[in-house]
Design an enzyme around this catalytic site. Structure first.
Site, PDB file in Angstrom:
ATOM      1  N   ASP A   6       0.801  -1.223   0.000  1.00 37.60           N
ATOM      2  CA  ASP A   6       0.000   0.000   0.000  1.00 37.60           C
ATOM      3  C   ASP A   6       0.835   1.274   0.000  1.00 37.60           C
ATOM      4  O   ASP A   6       0.313   2.352  -0.224  1.00 37.60           O
ATOM      5  CB  ASP A   6      -0.907   0.041   1.246  1.00 37.60           C
ATOM      6  N   MET A  48      -6.386  -2.093  -4.488  1.00 41.30           N
ATOM      7  CA  MET A  48      -6.266  -2.212  -3.034  1.00 41.30           C
ATOM      8  C   MET A  48      -5.882  -0.880  -2.395  1.00 41.30           C
ATOM      9  O   MET A  48      -5.366   0.013  -3.050  1.00 41.30           O
ATOM     10  CB  MET A  48      -5.224  -3.263  -2.679  1.00 41.30           C
ATOM     11  N   GLY A  49      -6.053  -0.805  -1.090  1.00 44.95           N
ATOM     12  CA  GLY A  49      -5.745   0.404  -0.343  1.00 44.95           C
ATOM     13  C   GLY A  49      -6.950   0.790   0.491  1.00 44.95           C
ATOM     14  O   GLY A  49      -7.741   1.626   0.095  1.00 44.95           O
ATOM     15  N   GLN A 140      -2.799  -8.218  -6.975  1.00 39.54           N
ATOM     16  CA  GLN A 140      -1.820  -7.155  -6.719  1.00 39.54           C
ATOM     17  C   GLN A 140      -0.705  -7.580  -5.763  1.00 39.54           C
ATOM     18  O   GLN A 140       0.358  -6.993  -5.730  1.00 39.54           O
ATOM     19  CB  GLN A 140      -2.522  -5.920  -6.154  1.00 39.54           C
ATOM     20  N   THR A 369      17.152   7.766 -21.209  1.00 41.09           N
ATOM     21  CA  THR A 369      17.974   6.800 -21.936  1.00 41.09           C
ATOM     22  C   THR A 369      18.054   5.511 -21.134  1.00 41.09           C
ATOM     23  O   THR A 369      18.121   5.565 -19.906  1.00 41.09           O
ATOM     24  CB  THR A 369      19.407   7.330 -22.183  1.00 41.09           C
ATOM     25  N   VAL A 370      18.037   4.380 -21.833  1.00 43.97           N
ATOM     26  CA  VAL A 370      18.129   3.105 -21.098  1.00 43.97           C
ATOM     27  C   VAL A 370      19.477   2.969 -20.400  1.00 43.97           C
ATOM     28  O   VAL A 370      19.596   2.270 -19.402  1.00 43.97           O
ATOM     29  CB  VAL A 370      17.905   1.874 -22.020  1.00 43.97           C
ATOM     30  N   ARG A 496      26.444 -21.236 -22.230  1.00 44.20           N
ATOM     31  CA  ARG A 496      25.607 -20.697 -23.302  1.00 44.20           C
ATOM     32  C   ARG A 496      25.734 -19.193 -23.252  1.00 44.20           C
ATOM     33  O   ARG A 496      25.930 -18.621 -22.183  1.00 44.20           O
ATOM     34  CB  ARG A 496      24.130 -21.066 -23.074  1.00 44.20           C
ATOM     35  N   MET A 503      15.891  -5.429 -27.578  1.00 40.91           N
ATOM     36  CA  MET A 503      14.654  -5.612 -26.814  1.00 40.91           C
ATOM     37  C   MET A 503      14.710  -4.767 -25.538  1.00 40.91           C
ATOM     38  O   MET A 503      13.689  -4.466 -24.933  1.00 40.91           O
ATOM     39  CB  MET A 503      14.439  -7.081 -26.469  1.00 40.91           C
ATOM     40  N   GLN A 504      15.903  -4.332 -25.159  1.00 39.61           N
ATOM     41  CA  GLN A 504      16.041  -3.521 -23.941  1.00 39.61           C
ATOM     42  C   GLN A 504      15.533  -2.097 -24.141  1.00 39.61           C
ATOM     43  O   GLN A 504      15.307  -1.381 -23.177  1.00 39.61           O
ATOM     44  CB  GLN A 504      17.506  -3.478 -23.494  1.00 39.61           C
TER      45      GLN A 504
END
Length: 621
Positions: A6, A48-49, A140, A369-370, A496, A503-504
């Protein structure tokens, strides 16, 4: 440490678990948005809350809901009519869906409950709209923890242990909490007392007090929501006769659209005309500039990427053309949303002020920016979404190893030379090592990591996870490390490799990025308005350093820092700030991976009083 979805504990900006709950809510809202659009429906969403409206408020802010019901801030008398007017206005503006968010503890000014069913009845009888109720319930509380929660909980855990180690029998009980981007310790009893005061204020119908007691973060969220959701009639907006330009620069980052929406709407409510520039500085030079209205940015918060389009091109070679466009459209101020290119672009525009008077206007940059490599801010829009992508992927990859025992995965993340994503991703995914540019490593380090993993394979957890930032080393490439591990691990484990790639940069923005983008960008537009209101604001030339700034979060404060000052703090060759706060968390990752490492506790602060702090502006996340 407070663990609660909450976020109802006074004294901390975020409790552990809140961000994950927001992830669940936003996933549902995004899904409902698409069905509501196709059916032209109204949705009433109950979250909720019981005693705290934080989840309702922040999800309303993050999805641009039409109306929100909170226990702390009940709607004014006659809300039924106001809400119906608002919904029908939105329909008239061609908005195909209405979303109303209700906290389960929502009340009116007389402390009577407002239920989602009541609201549905109201909309159906008054407006005749097809209306559905969705109650989210215990969804939640569940699901995987978000990257933000994993890192928050790890930081808090460390701070709590340090606090215990430094405590004496006389030390009062304390609670470890988050203020902006800093872990702080507060007296437990005072926090509990204040939290109880909120409920008391609500029971006594002192709702203004209740909102203030919840803290500045809650109050800011509420004010921002009101400004962005409800457009004042044109007759009530005082025209400033100023034109403000907004441009996206650099690579796309999730949350950029939320930032543009907030800036456009705050700009309009401050009386400016707002012009959006398509395709970065290149589009600016070509004159791809369009005036935006309130409704033009509807539904933008949940969209990933950059709707305005964005380019990495710097303004240097187009200065003449950009100045001409600024003159043509009479641009009095500029808001730039972007990454390191935006920062470099701002420096170039500021250097060109002597030659072109058009650039003598207030200019501010909001970091997006990522890579999270913009000097002047601890966070940038888009990095949280990218971190969640990395964490999710690592979780999945780790599961793929549960059938085939004894496997080590080498995962390459983005970030240029900045190791933020690799380091924080490693912390959130429980990795064994993370190779980054900021901490040089050699063959001996690689060897000790291989030996460490060989030992680990003798335990019950027979898998390893190693993250590598894309530019951490010229010669120790992902392939090299993969081949080295494969050779050294022969007979013990196999390897591997995965390159996560672009995708980032994509995906729907996380709740953090939507809210951070919305709030920081709204704040930037307020700064522009204040600058333009200065005695000789409009029409005069802004030439001082403090009229070209980067807005960012630094520890606990929201700061506007002149680019001229930030120059000193920048490593321009590697496009990173010279000092980065997250490097302090490096040893934590190593300790959690069972390496012997020493954790620096020098900035662990003493107990602080609960009183509001000085004049600085708090960074609220």
């Amino acid at each position: 440490m407070v663990g609660s979805i909450d976020n109802d504990f006074c004294g901390t900006d975020m409790t552990i678990g809140t961000d994950s709950a927001l992830h669940r809510i936003i996933e549902v809202v995004d899904a409902i948005m698409t069905t509501a659009q196709s059916h032209q429906r109204t949705f009433v969403l109950e979250v909720m809350g019981r005693h705290c409206g934080y989840l309702a408020l922040v999800s309303a802010l993050a999805c641009g809901a039409d109306w929100v019901f909170l226990p702390e801030s009940p709607p004014e008398e006659g809300w039924q009519e106001n809400m119906c007017i608002k919904l029908s206005e939105n329909r008239a503006r061609k908005k195909r869906l209405n979303i109303i968010i209700v906290a389960e503890g929502a009340i009116d000014t007389q402390n009577k409950a407002i239920t989602s069913e009541q609201i549905k009845e109201l909309v159906v009888t008054q407006l005749g709209y097809d209306t559905r109720v969705t109650i989210l319930g215990h969804v939640q509380r569940g699901g995987t923890p978000s990257a933000f929660d994993r890192i928050l909980a790890s930081r808090m855990g460390v701070e709590a242990v340090v606090a215990l180690l430094q405590a004496t029998p006389e030390t009062p009980a304390c609670v470890v909490s988050l203020s902006g981007n800093q872990a702080v310790r507060l007296p437990l009893m005072e926090c509990v007392q204040m939290t109880q005061e909120v409920q008391k204020a609500m029971d006594e119908r002192r709702f203004k007090d209740a909102v203030q007691l919840r803290g500045r973060s809650f109050e800011n969220n509420l004010n921002t929501y009101k400004r962005l959701a409800i457009k004042l009639p044109d007759s009530q907006i005082r025209k400033s006769n100023c034109n403000v330009g907004i441009v996206n620069v650099g690579a796309p980052a999730a949350g950029m659209n939320a930032a543009v929406r907030a800036a456009v709407r705050v700009g309009i409510s401050d009386g400016h005309k707002v012009f959006a520039v398509y395709d970065g500085f290149e589009g600016f030079a070509k004159g791809q500039v369009k005036e935006f209205g309130w409704a033009d940015v509807g539904g933008w918060t949940g969209q990933g990427g950059s709707i305005l389009g964005t380019k990495r091109t710097l303004p240097g070679k187009y200065l003449e053309d950009i100045a001409a466009q600024m003159h043509t459209h009479g641009i009095n101020a500029l808001l730039i949303i972007g990454g390191f290119e935006a920062y470099l672009g701002l420096l170039e525009l500021s250097a060109a002020r002597e030659k072109h008077k058009e650039f003598c206007v207030p200019m501010v940059m909001v970091p997006a920016t990522v890579s999270n490599n913009v000097p002047g801010s601890d966070f940038s829009i888009g990095a949280d979404t990218a971190l969640n992508t990395i964490t999710d992927t690592c979780d999945r990859i780790k599961q793929s190893a549960s059938g085939t025992k004894r496997r080590v995965f080498i995962i390459e993340t983005m970030g240029g030379y900045c190791g933020y994503l690799a380091n924080m991703g490693a912390l959130a995914a429980g990795a064994d090592a993370a190779y980054i540019f900021e901490e040089p490593f050699d063959i001996r380090d690689l060897q000790s990591n291989v030996e460490h993993l060989t030992e680990k394979m003798k335990t019950t957890i027979q898998r390893g996870l190693v993250l590598r930032n894309e530019s951490c080393s010229e010669n120790y490439t992902t392939d090299f490390i993969y081949q080295l591990y494969s050779e050294e691990g022969k007979g013990v484990f196999d390897c591997r490799k995965n390159v996560l790639g672009h995708m980032q940069q994509g995906g729907a923005p996380s709740p953090f990025d939507r809210n951070f983008g919305t709030k920081i960008s709204a704040r930037a537009m307020q700064w522009i308005s204040a600058k333009l209101k200065e005695p000789a604001g409009r029409g005069r030339r802004f030439v001082s350093d403090d009229s070209v700034c980067v807005l960012g979060i630094s520890k606990r404060n929201l700061l506007f820092q002149p680019v001229a000052e930030l120059k000193e703090e920048t490593d321009f060759v590697h496009r990173i700030p010279k000092e980065q706060w997250w490097l302090k968390l490096r040893p934590l990752m190593k300790i959690l991976a069972k390496y012997k490492a020493s954790f620096e506790v020098s900035d662990a602060g003493p107990l602080e009083p609960m009183q509001p702090r000085g004049p600085e502006e708090p960074a609220t996340i």
